[in-house]
Design a protein around this motif. Structure first.
Motif, short mmCIF file in Angstrom:
data_model
loop_
_atom_site.label_atom_id
_atom_site.label_comp_id
_atom_site.label_asym_id
_atom_site.label_seq_id
_atom_site.Cartn_x
_atom_site.Cartn_y
_atom_site.Cartn_z
N PRO A 126 0.81 -1.25 -0.06
CA PRO A 126 -0.20 0.12 0.02
C PRO A 126 0.80 1.28 0.01
O PRO A 126 1.82 1.28 0.51
N VAL A 127 0.25 2.28 -0.73
CA VAL A 127 1.00 3.71 -0.78
C VAL A 127 0.27 4.51 0.14
O VAL A 127 -1.27 4.75 -0.23
N PHE A 128 0.54 5.06 1.06
CA PHE A 128 -0.06 5.97 1.98
C PHE A 128 0.41 7.53 1.30
O PHE A 128 1.28 7.87 1.60
N GLY A 129 -0.68 7.89 1.06
CA GLY A 129 -0.48 9.21 0.17
C GLY A 129 -1.00 10.36 1.33
O GLY A 129 -1.96 10.10 1.83
N SER A 130 0.09 11.32 1.24
CA SER A 130 -0.12 12.35 2.33
C SER A 130 -1.46 13.22 2.03
O SER A 130 -2.11 13.87 3.13
N ARG B 57 10.66 3.70 2.43
CA ARG B 57 10.47 3.92 1.01
C ARG B 57 9.72 5.26 1.07
O ARG B 57 8.64 5.25 1.59
N VAL B 58 9.97 6.20 0.62
CA VAL B 58 8.93 7.64 0.61
C VAL B 58 9.26 7.93 -0.79
O VAL B 58 10.18 8.42 -1.51
N LEU C 264 5.06 5.61 1.78
CA LEU C 264 4.74 6.82 2.04
C LEU C 264 4.86 7.62 0.81
O LEU C 264 5.83 7.56 0.26
N SER C 265 3.94 8.45 0.44
CA SER C 265 3.73 9.53 -0.68
C SER C 265 3.76 10.78 -0.08
O SER C 265 2.58 11.00 0.51
N LEU C 266 4.69 11.66 -0.33
CA LEU C 266 4.76 12.98 0.14
C LEU C 266 4.09 13.80 -0.97
O LEU C 266 4.85 13.80 -2.11
N ASP C 267 2.67 14.20 -0.98
CA ASP C 267 2.22 14.98 -2.07
C ASP C 267 2.40 16.36 -2.06
O ASP C 267 1.92 16.87 -0.96
N ARG C 268 2.61 16.86 -3.23
CA ARG C 268 2.33 18.51 -3.19
C ARG C 268 2.10 18.82 -4.62
O ARG C 268 2.38 18.09 -5.61
N ARG C 269 1.16 19.97 -4.72
CA ARG C 269 1.00 20.53 -5.88
C ARG C 269 1.46 22.01 -6.00
O ARG C 269 1.06 22.83 -5.00
N GLY C 270 2.45 22.66 -6.65
CA GLY C 270 3.09 23.72 -6.51
C GLY C 270 3.73 23.77 -5.22
O GLY C 270 4.60 23.14 -4.71
N ALA C 271 3.32 25.04 -4.63
CA ALA C 271 3.81 25.31 -3.26
C ALA C 271 3.02 24.83 -2.03
O ALA C 271 3.56 24.85 -0.88
#
Length: 248
Positions: free
Chosen positions: A112-116, A167-168, A142-149
């Motif tokens: 599983p990928v845990f999306g922030s 793994r990130v 873990l997925s550290l999610d970001r859109r722009g800033a």
């Protein structure tokens, strides 16, 4: 640099992701695959990259709908040698169990990928060793999610490196499908914060030189879709070692 192919699933088809604007996604038109059928696309991408891992985003689930369990089951059963990294909008351990357990019971190799963007609390990260029922060796990611800033992170995952798994993924959504190049400064910054974490970048890769630069910045692997479908990463470029870029 390891290339991990990506398929984005929406309504049972593979779609082309661009900028994280999911309402605009349409079935993939691919010079490599010639199809939007999930199994066809997955097989061709994994063969092209000689991959042993495949990243799958269930966009129906990520947008609040039901997980595409039947599609996922058929896909994973047809790829027995591939570890599938699945982001299905998991909000907590209960979500993980409801999706991962039936897939694992069918013999799927799924992590599983845990999306922030989806997690409700960092407690799920703290409990991650129990979060993969029947397949504890499939360590969550873990997925550290970001859109722009903007960090898409209601639970505060970005600021909790002590809870990060081994793994990130560093998911820069605004660069997905954009051809804007990878965000190497962000990879370097996170490498400085957590030197022992295996960082996997996502978004922006245009050509083999980008992969070289990403490796130099500290990424262990990169999630790629558009550059594969558009022929920008030919098979030979992924299999032949290239000189390490000079530091300037």
């Amino acid at each position: 640099m390891t290339v991990i192919p990506v398929i984005d699933l929406m309504h049972g088809q593979v779609v082309r992701a661009a900028g994280g604007l999911r309402s605009t996604y349409r079935p993939i038109v691919s010079g490599l695959c010639g199809s939007s059928d999930p199994l066809t696309v997955a097989r061709i991408l994994c063969d092209h990259c000689e991959a042993d891992r495949l990243y799958i985003a269930d966009l129906d689930a990520l947008q609040g709908g039901l997980p595409q369990l039947e599609v996922l089951r058929r896909l994973m059963q047809a790829l027995p040698g591939i570890e599938c990294w699945l982001d299905a909008g998991f909000t907590d351990e209960g979500d993980v169990a409801r999706v991962i357990k039936p897939l694992a019971e069918c013999g799927a190799r799924v992590a599983p990928v845990f999306g922030s963007e989806s997690l409700r609390s960092t407690r799920t990260l703290a409990a991650r060793s129990e979060a993969v029922p029947g397949a504890a060796h499939r360590e969550p990611i873990l997925s550290l999610d970001r859109r722009g800033a903007e960090r898409l992170d209601p639970a505060g995952c970005w600021e909790s490196p002590s809870l990060w798994p081994r793994r990130v993924i560093v998911m820069t959504l605004e660069r997905v499908g954009s051809g804007a190049g990878p965000d190497l400064d962000l990879i370097r910054a996170l490498r400085g914060r957590s030197p022992h974490t295996e960082l996997i970048g996502a978004g922006g890769v245009r050509h083999p030189a980008d992969l070289d630069s990403a490796r130099e910045a500290g990424a262990a692997a990169w999630l790629v879709a558009s550059a594969l479908h558009d022929g920008q990463l030919p098979r030979q470029s992924l299999r032949q070692p290239r000189p390490t870029p000079r530091q300037v």
